[in-house]
Design a protein around this motif. Structure first.
Motif, short mmCIF file in Angstrom:
data_model
loop_
_atom_site.label_atom_id
_atom_site.label_comp_id
_atom_site.label_asym_id
_atom_site.label_seq_id
_atom_site.Cartn_x
_atom_site.Cartn_y
_atom_site.Cartn_z
N THR A 64 31.00 96.01 22.38
CA THR A 64 30.00 95.09 21.84
C THR A 64 29.63 94.00 22.84
OG1 THR A 64 31.77 93.82 20.79
CG2 THR A 64 30.65 95.48 19.43
N ALA A 65 30.48 93.77 23.84
CA ALA A 65 30.18 92.74 24.85
C ALA A 65 29.09 93.17 25.81
CB ALA A 65 31.45 92.39 25.64
N LEU A 66 28.83 94.48 25.90
CA LEU A 66 27.86 94.97 26.88
C LEU A 66 26.43 94.95 26.38
CD1 LEU A 66 29.76 97.98 28.48
CD2 LEU A 66 29.70 95.60 29.21
N GLY A 67 26.20 95.40 25.19
CA GLY A 67 24.84 95.43 24.67
C GLY A 67 23.98 96.47 25.36
N THR A 68 22.68 96.40 25.11
CA THR A 68 21.73 97.34 25.69
C THR A 68 21.40 96.91 27.12
OG1 THR A 68 20.80 97.70 23.52
CG2 THR A 68 19.46 98.37 25.38
N GLY A 69 21.28 97.91 28.00
CA GLY A 69 20.90 97.61 29.38
C GLY A 69 22.04 97.11 30.23
N ALA A 70 23.28 97.39 29.83
CA ALA A 70 24.43 96.93 30.61
C ALA A 70 24.38 97.53 32.02
CB ALA A 70 25.72 97.33 29.91
N THR A 72 26.50 97.46 35.95
CA THR A 72 27.59 97.04 36.83
C THR A 72 27.15 97.31 38.26
OG1 THR A 72 29.29 97.60 35.21
CG2 THR A 72 29.99 97.45 37.50
N LEU A 73 27.18 96.30 39.10
CA LEU A 73 26.93 96.47 40.52
C LEU A 73 28.28 96.69 41.19
CD1 LEU A 73 24.42 93.54 40.90
CD2 LEU A 73 23.88 95.98 40.72
N ALA A 74 28.34 97.59 42.16
CA ALA A 74 29.63 97.91 42.77
C ALA A 74 29.58 97.81 44.28
CB ALA A 74 30.08 99.32 42.38
N GLN A 75 30.69 97.35 44.83
CA GLN A 75 30.92 97.39 46.27
C GLN A 75 32.15 98.23 46.49
OE1 GLN A 75 31.13 93.16 47.38
NE2 GLN A 75 29.42 93.62 48.75
N GLY A 107 41.79 107.98 40.01
CA GLY A 107 42.49 108.14 41.27
C GLY A 107 42.21 107.09 42.31
N GLY A 108 41.42 106.10 41.97
CA GLY A 108 41.11 105.04 42.91
C GLY A 108 41.74 103.72 42.51
N TYR A 109 41.10 102.65 42.92
CA TYR A 109 41.61 101.30 42.73
C TYR A 109 40.39 100.41 42.51
CZ TYR A 109 44.32 97.07 43.95
OH TYR A 109 44.97 95.86 43.95
N SER A 110 40.37 99.64 41.42
CA SER A 110 39.19 98.80 41.21
C SER A 110 39.49 97.61 40.31
CB SER A 110 38.03 99.62 40.62
OG SER A 110 38.22 99.86 39.25
N GLY A 111 38.60 96.65 40.38
CA GLY A 111 38.64 95.47 39.54
C GLY A 111 37.22 94.98 39.28
N TYR A 112 37.07 94.07 38.33
CA TYR A 112 35.75 93.57 37.93
C TYR A 112 35.74 92.05 37.85
CZ TYR A 112 34.47 98.28 36.31
OH TYR A 112 34.17 99.62 36.22
N GLY A 118 26.77 85.88 34.95
CA GLY A 118 27.29 86.92 34.08
C GLY A 118 27.05 88.33 34.55
N HIS A 119 26.44 88.53 35.72
CA HIS A 119 26.25 89.87 36.26
C HIS A 119 27.60 90.43 36.70
CE1 HIS A 119 21.97 89.32 36.06
NE2 HIS A 119 22.10 88.20 36.74
N VAL A 120 27.90 91.64 36.25
CA VAL A 120 29.21 92.23 36.50
C VAL A 120 29.22 93.01 37.81
CG1 VAL A 120 30.95 93.86 35.61
CG2 VAL A 120 29.71 92.35 34.03
N TRP A 121 30.25 92.76 38.60
CA TRP A 121 30.49 93.47 39.86
C TRP A 121 31.82 94.20 39.78
CZ3 TRP A 121 27.65 93.76 44.40
CH2 TRP A 121 26.48 93.00 44.42
#
Length: 144
Positions: A64-70, A72-75, A107-112, A118-121
């Motif tokens: 419910t925290a994401l909503g429509t159009g969620a 995530t940008l990733a590096q 199998g990887g490693y990640s964090g947010y 409020g833009h999520v990476w």
């Protein structure tokens, strides 16, 4: 200082099959299929479609925290240490921690983290997707 780049754009979608059909109608061909996700090669980066509930769980948040159009940008980085350093730098710059970097199911490693708006990476090390010397991401060719 962290590198100025985006390697993977993930769009949270309510219905993965419907979203994949839309992109197929545009002529987009997935380069890789995964459980709950579709990956598309773009010039120097990739686009992913990911189910909203799965994306929220991966971020450590309720759907419910994401909503429509969620989004995530990733590096992506070559090592876990680089992920940790980039995460620490983001927090030091004022980012809000969402999920500390850790080993993940694929199998990887990640964090947010979220930037001040409020833009999520996502910061990730994916052992299945090697990066070029310039840091660009090219999805593996399933045909070999």
């Amino acid at each position: 200082m962290t590198p100025q780049r985006v390697t993977l754009i993930t769009l949270g979608v309510a219905d993965l099959d419907r979203a994949a059909a839309f992109y197929a109608a545009l002529g987009w061909q997935p380069a890789e299929l995964a459980e709950g996700a579709r990956f598309y090669q773009m010039h120097g980066a990739a686009l992913a479609l990911f189910g909203l509930a799965d994306l929220a769980a991966d971020q450590g948040r309720p759907a419910t925290a994401l909503g429509t159009g969620a989004v995530t940008l990733a590096q992506n980085f070559e090592t876990q240490a680089q992920v940790d350093a980039a995460y620490a730098a983001a927090l030091a710059a004022g980012a809000t921690p969402l999920k500390a970097p850790d080993s993940v199911f694929w199998g990887g490693y990640s964090g947010y983290y979220a930037d001040p708006d409020g833009h999520v990476w996502e910061l990730a090390m994916n052992p299945f997707w090697p990066l070029a010397a310039d840091g660009s991401l090219t999805l593996p060719n399933p045909a070999g």
